[in-house]
Design an enzyme around this catalytic site. Structure first.
Site, PDB file in Angstrom:
ATOM      1  N   LYS A 276    -126.762 -29.915 -85.937  1.00  0.00           N
ATOM      2  CA  LYS A 276    -126.363 -29.595 -87.318  1.00  0.00           C
ATOM      3  C   LYS A 276    -127.467 -29.972 -88.317  1.00  0.00           C
ATOM      4  O   LYS A 276    -127.568 -29.384 -89.386  1.00  0.00           O
ATOM      5  CB  LYS A 276    -125.022 -30.271 -87.650  1.00  0.00           C
ATOM      6  CG  LYS A 276    -123.857 -29.651 -86.835  1.00  0.00           C
ATOM      7  CD  LYS A 276    -122.547 -30.381 -87.011  1.00  0.00           C
ATOM      8  CE  LYS A 276    -121.352 -29.615 -86.448  1.00  0.00           C
ATOM      9  NZ  LYS A 276    -120.711 -30.075 -85.260  1.00  0.00           N
TER      10      LYS A 276
ATOM     11  N   TYR B  89    -122.747 -20.675 -83.302  1.00  0.00           N
ATOM     12  CA  TYR B  89    -122.523 -22.118 -83.475  1.00  0.00           C
ATOM     13  C   TYR B  89    -122.501 -22.839 -82.114  1.00  0.00           C
ATOM     14  O   TYR B  89    -123.145 -23.871 -81.931  1.00  0.00           O
ATOM     15  CB  TYR B  89    -121.214 -22.332 -84.256  1.00  0.00           C
ATOM     16  CG  TYR B  89    -120.713 -23.752 -84.198  1.00  0.00           C
ATOM     17  CD1 TYR B  89    -121.308 -24.753 -84.970  1.00  0.00           C
ATOM     18  CD2 TYR B  89    -119.656 -24.114 -83.355  1.00  0.00           C
ATOM     19  CE1 TYR B  89    -120.859 -26.070 -84.900  1.00  0.00           C
ATOM     20  CE2 TYR B  89    -119.206 -25.415 -83.285  1.00  0.00           C
ATOM     21  CZ  TYR B  89    -119.815 -26.392 -84.057  1.00  0.00           C
ATOM     22  OH  TYR B  89    -119.372 -27.694 -83.976  1.00  0.00           O
TER      23      TYR B  89
ATOM     24  N   VAL C 156    -121.405 -35.248 -79.713  1.00  0.00           N
ATOM     25  CA  VAL C 156    -120.475 -35.673 -78.660  1.00  0.00           C
ATOM     26  C   VAL C 156    -121.089 -35.651 -77.252  1.00  0.00           C
ATOM     27  O   VAL C 156    -120.449 -36.062 -76.299  1.00  0.00           O
ATOM     28  CB  VAL C 156    -119.135 -34.871 -78.650  1.00  0.00           C
ATOM     29  CG1 VAL C 156    -118.272 -35.201 -79.839  1.00  0.00           C
ATOM     30  CG2 VAL C 156    -119.368 -33.387 -78.500  1.00  0.00           C
TER      31      VAL C 156
ATOM     32  N   SER D 122    -123.700 -32.019 -81.916  1.00  0.00           N
ATOM     33  CA  SER D 122    -123.726 -31.977 -83.390  1.00  0.00           C
ATOM     34  C   SER D 122    -125.041 -32.452 -84.010  1.00  0.00           C
ATOM     35  O   SER D 122    -125.225 -32.297 -85.215  1.00  0.00           O
ATOM     36  CB  SER D 122    -122.579 -32.809 -83.950  1.00  0.00           C
ATOM     37  OG  SER D 122    -121.373 -32.113 -83.770  1.00  0.00           O
TER      38      SER D 122
ATOM     39  N   TYR E 288    -119.514 -38.724 -89.321  1.00  0.00           N
ATOM     40  CA  TYR E 288    -118.137 -38.340 -89.664  1.00  0.00           C
ATOM     41  C   TYR E 288    -117.393 -39.480 -90.350  1.00  0.00           C
ATOM     42  O   TYR E 288    -117.932 -40.125 -91.231  1.00  0.00           O
ATOM     43  CB  TYR E 288    -117.378 -37.832 -88.418  1.00  0.00           C
ATOM     44  CG  TYR E 288    -118.245 -36.886 -87.659  1.00  0.00           C
ATOM     45  CD1 TYR E 288    -118.528 -35.630 -88.207  1.00  0.00           C
ATOM     46  CD2 TYR E 288    -118.862 -37.235 -86.477  1.00  0.00           C
ATOM     47  CE1 TYR E 288    -119.384 -34.767 -87.566  1.00  0.00           C
ATOM     48  CE2 TYR E 288    -119.715 -36.361 -85.829  1.00  0.00           C
ATOM     49  CZ  TYR E 288    -119.963 -35.144 -86.382  1.00  0.00           C
ATOM     50  OH  TYR E 288    -120.812 -34.306 -85.767  1.00  0.00           O
TER      51      TYR E 288
HETATM   52  O1  DON Z   1    -117.785 -28.024 -81.888  1.00  0.00           O
HETATM   53  C1  DON Z   1    -117.698 -29.059 -81.237  1.00  0.00           C
HETATM   54  O2  DON Z   1    -116.649 -29.697 -81.171  1.00  0.00           O
HETATM   55  C2  DON Z   1    -118.938 -29.539 -80.515  1.00  0.00           C
HETATM   56  N1  DON Z   1    -119.747 -28.432 -80.121  1.00  0.00           N
HETATM   57  C3  DON Z   1    -119.768 -30.440 -81.362  1.00  0.00           C
HETATM   58  C4  DON Z   1    -119.021 -31.642 -81.894  1.00  0.00           C
HETATM   59  C5  DON Z   1    -119.835 -32.853 -82.051  1.00  0.00           C
HETATM   60  O3  DON Z   1    -120.862 -33.066 -81.454  1.00  0.00           O
HETATM   61  C6  DON Z   1    -119.242 -33.876 -82.910  1.00  0.00           C
HETATM   62  N2  DON Z   1    -120.062 -35.043 -82.883  1.00  0.00           N
HETATM   63  N3  DON Z   1    -119.850 -36.188 -82.708  1.00  0.00           N
END
Ligand code: DON
Length: 323
Positions: free
Chosen positions: A76, A200, A270, A73, A252
């Protein structure tokens, strides 16, 4: 380099080496994300850190700071930069700028708020951003545009998309497809659901090292003027707004706690990475794969907390002359 700047570099290196050495001994390291199977394979004992100070531009790197990891993320921030470059303020008709107070992959607010995501840093928001980047392009070209931006900002052509992580996300991405389907039903998606989520997932699967990430974050730390290059597309106003969103939404439903404990804008992923920025002072990247209950790097957050305590860095008033 002057003697003063050499001494400053050495002091920062010692500080970072010390943080990395102490956290290496920690046994409570959080849980590696396993809902994306490829991420579950990462060694939880990895720990990397890098800082690029604005005044010297010389990277301080420690531990596994030159090992690539999945930025997830953190992408983003870069995809939002690219989408704003493409459509400017029109983006804000399709995504809001409020903290969600909900987990990154939550769907509940989308129904109440008619398919307009709370902010660009939750999954739903980043899926709309990917749709904007992809408009008029194939998923492959939209991925290459993002990769090009990351390579340009990192000053490093070796930044790559980890195809195994991307495949793993495609195979397990039902929840992200649900978010995209819902937004399509509300008329907030132009591309096909599958093309948009593919784009994405590819964005999230970009792999970078802490050194590359901290270097890339310099366009924010320098409020739009990367050292040694001029990049007209990323201006100071935009950098400030990106950092405002990182501060309010970057972690978040832990963004408030992070602001309280650490007090500088940041974005987590993540994969266990965090990009943090002390505006006008330094860009920082840290990586420890174990996550806390909210999906943010447990020891990465601790490392940043120790760093700001030692340096006095905070956007809420800098304690001078501690570094
Ligand atoms: O879409 C997802 O769930 C992952 N590709 C990215 C989520 C993420 O990194 C949330 N961050 N803490």
């Amino acid at each position: 380099m002057s003697e003063a700047s050499d001494a400053k570099h050495r002091r920062l290196q010692e500080l970072v080496d010390d943080i990395v050495a102490r956290l290496a001994k920690e046994t409570e390291r959080g849980e590696v994300a396993d809902y994306i199977p490829e991420l579950a394979k990462v060694d939880p004992n990895r720990f990397g850190m890098a800082i690029v100070p604005v005044d010297t531009g010389r990277a301080v790197v420690a531990g596994d700071g030159d090992v690539p990891f999945s930025i997830q993320s953190i992408s983003k921030v870069f995809s939002l930069t690219l989408a704003l470059e493409k459509v400017g303020e029109a983006l804000w008709k399709r995504v809001n700028r409020e903290p969600s107070g909900d987990p990154f992959n939550s769907i509940v607010q989308l129904e109440y708020e008619k398919g307009v995501p709370r902010n660009p840093f939750i999954n739903a928001g980043a899926i709309v951003v990917a749709d904007v980047i992809m408009e008029g392009l194939s998923p492959k070209d939209a991925t290459n545009d993002m990769l090009g931006l990351c390579r340009r900002l990192a000053h490093d052509g070796s930044v790559y998309v980890d195809r195994n992580v991307a495949r793993s996300e495609r195979l397990t991405g039902a929840r992200n497809r649900a978010l995209a389907q819902f937004m399509a039903a509300e008329g907030n998606l132009r591309g096909s659901v599958e093309d948009v989520v593919t784009t994405y997932f590819n964005h999230c699967s970009i792999a970078m090292t802490c050194r590359q990430l901290a270097t890339a974050g310099m366009y924010l730390a320098c409020a739009g003027i990367p050292i040694g290059a001029t990049d007209a597309s990323i201006n100071a106003d935009r950098a400030r707004r990106l950092m405002a969103l990182m501060m309010t939404c970057g972690q978040y439903d832990a963004s408030g706690e992070f602001a309280f404990r650490i007090g500088i804008p940041s974005k987590s992923g993540v994969g266990g990475g965090i990009l943090a920025v002390m505006p006008g002072v330094a860009s920082i990247a840290v990586w420890s794969p174990g996550l806390d209950a909210k999906g943010n790097s447990l020891l990465g957050t601790r490392a940043l907390e120790e760093l700001v305590r030692a340096t006095g860095w905070s956007v809420f008033g800098r304690i001078p002359d501690r570094d």
